[in-house]
Structures are given as structure tokens and as C-alpha cells.
Design an enzyme around this catalytic site. Sequence first.
Site, PDB file in Angstrom:
ATOM      1  CG  ASP A 109      29.121  70.561  53.538  1.00 51.14           C
ATOM      2  OD1 ASP A 109      30.560  71.060  53.765  1.00 51.14           O
ATOM      3  OD2 ASP A 109      28.431  71.413  54.924  1.00 51.14           O
ATOM      4  CE  LYS A 125      26.725  76.919  57.694  1.00 47.03           C
ATOM      5  NZ  LYS A 125      27.974  75.884  58.343  1.00 47.03           N
TER       6      LYS A 125
END
Length: 378
Positions: free
Chosen positions: A204, A278
Site C-alpha cells: 500500500d 472499511k
Amino acid sequence: MSVQEHELYEALGSSGARVAAIDAIPVALPLRRPVEFASGTITTADNVLVRVHSDTGIIGCAEAQPRPYTYGETQASIVAAINRFAPRLIGADPVRSARNRALISDGSSDTCARAAVLVALADLSARVLGVSCADLLGGAADDVAVAAMVSFGTPEQMGEDAAQLHADQGIEVFKVKVGRDPGLDIASVMAVREAVPGATLYVDANRGWNLEQAREAVPGLLELGVQMIEEPLDLADRDGRVQLAAEWPVPLGGDESCLDLGQVAEQIAGPVSQVSIKIARTAFDEGAAVAAYCRATGVHAVVGSQYEGALGAWASIAFAAGVRDLSSRPAEVANFLDLADDLVASPVITDGRVAVPDGPGLGATIDEAAVARYRVDR
Ligand code: MUC
Ligand code: MG
């Protein structure tokens, strides 16, 4: 339903419970050490504990984590937004999630504040109904595999962090933070690869590279077996993201570009072919909609983390275990391990997996002494 039952239902709402009060309590929880990634650093878990009290005495809880560099929200803005939402929800039935979202959707961009209130309402709803949130979401599995994030450090430190997570929790899936210098990024992933040779790795960059740096780093990362690359570039570099996605044999993962269902649809039509869901930003309802959209479009969705404490992790675990497509994929639910102390008992990760707790709701019980110790509003 008998006539009396129907009258009771009409009088009380479908669950029989009503929202009586909502608290937004800012806390400062200690970390074992600061965590750093390309878009920011967290030195203290300046979270907000949300408690929704019902007239039955049952309480639902959730946690919001301010991430100014992603959503523009601060701890103070989250507390202010929740205090603004609260009067609209007084008297509401917690199970009416669509209605409750509508009541607090006022066009403001209080993404994490709104999600935390909705997760606390979901915890309350499940407790009122006497079931776990995971079961209410579909009950697809009793446990899920865990993916852990390896935050910035020296390559040696990052390798040691992965080795420790592997030795202590049996974790075998790592999201390694990159987005610094390409050479340093490759060395970091190499250190993690050497520390846990059989691990599944993805990275990431949190938008930290420019196009040239991404092109320099990625071949070496692919050689190390990296299976997905999340948010390589500034989101404004639309052409660059599309070019990279076309060049890469692995998915370009959407996180900061995929904050809600509308953005997910837009990104899947563009460069993104894996989506991070998320709960801290979507809550369960929008998260489920994103998961369904990803299934319909054949895109891989995974449960992502924004460095939650244990209460946030319990919400992510419930979602990952509850939803069919997600329950078979490693979920990023290990960041509570970064905290030195917390407001609820932590999940236990064994052999790289974590189980849904037995109790109703999220299964977390607030430690009132810890709240008193860490709240920063008194
Ligand atoms: C991630 O996946 O990007 C970093 C900041 C944040 O909000 O989430 C993290 C992890
Ligand atoms: Mg990310």
C-alpha cells in the site's frame, strides 16, 4: 402476530427499543510505538468512543478514528458531528438502519463520525435482538483469516515486525507499507519476504509515489511475489492510475479512492480491480452494498483497516465473518496490536485467524476504568 402484539409493535417500533442518548467521548490511547505510512503518522490513538443508550438500558458502542489526511476529519470534528447528529436520533428505533442513516445524512462529509454512530446503532440493535452483529450480517463464518499491516521502519525493523506477528499470532498475510523511495520500498518488502518466506504479500503506497517512482518500484515488488498494489499515486493523477493498472499483472487496489458506493462504481469502471472496504467509513449497510457491487462486477473486495483499536477491530471482524464473499479472504483486523492499552478486551489471533465472539452485538464490553483513564474531555 396477535392484535396485541401488533399494537405493541406499532407503539414501540420493530425492536421495542428507542434511542435515549448518544455520547461521543474523545480518548487518547497509548500506542506501543508510533505507526507511519506514506500519508501520515499516528502517535496516539486519538479515537472517539460512541455510546448509544437506549430506553431499555441496553447500550451499543463503536469507535471512530480521525484520519485527517484521508477524510479531513479531526477528533474534535468527529465529536462535534456526533453531537449534531444525536438529537435527530433520539426516539429512533435502532434497527431501522436505512431510516437512521437518512436522519444523519445531511450532505456533510463527516464520514467516520456518521459510520461510528451507525455501527453503534447496529451493536445496539443486535444486542436488543440477542444476536451477534456477524450473524445479523449473514453469519457466513465463525472466524476469519487475518492480514496485518507492516508500517514504515527500516527494512530490518519491518522484517522483524512481520516475523513477530508470524511467531506470536501465526499471521501469514501482510500488507507492507510502501510509497517512499523505490529502493527502500523494495528492500522493505524483501525483508518481510525473508522474515516469513511463505507469506502472502501485498503493498500500500498511500498515494506516496509519482508515476516514475511507481514504475521503478513495481517490477522488483512483483518479483517478490506482491499480489496487489494499493493506491500508488495521487488520486488527481487519473491518467497515471489508468496507465499503471493497464501495465500491471496484479490489481490496483482502491482505498482512499473508494470511500463510498458511488466512488467504488466510478473506480471499478476505471483503474481499480480490488476494493478495500472499511467499516470505519461505510458502517455495515454501505459496506454490504459495496461488497454486493464488487460481487456483481467480479471485483475482489477485502476488509481493510484504518488502524483501529480493539473496538473498531471487533466491528471489522463481525463484517468480515458475516458477509459471504469476505469471510473467505484475509481481513485487515490486526492493528489493535499497535495499541499499548485499549477500551475493550482485544481479539485473540491464533494460527492467523480470529473468531467472532460468542456474545450479542459486536461482543465487546467497555472497560469503564479505561474510559476514565484515557478520556480527554474531563
Ligand atoms: C490503509 O490501508 O491505507 C492508513 C491511513 C488510514 O486511514 O488507513 C491506513 C491504512
Ligand atoms: Mg490503504
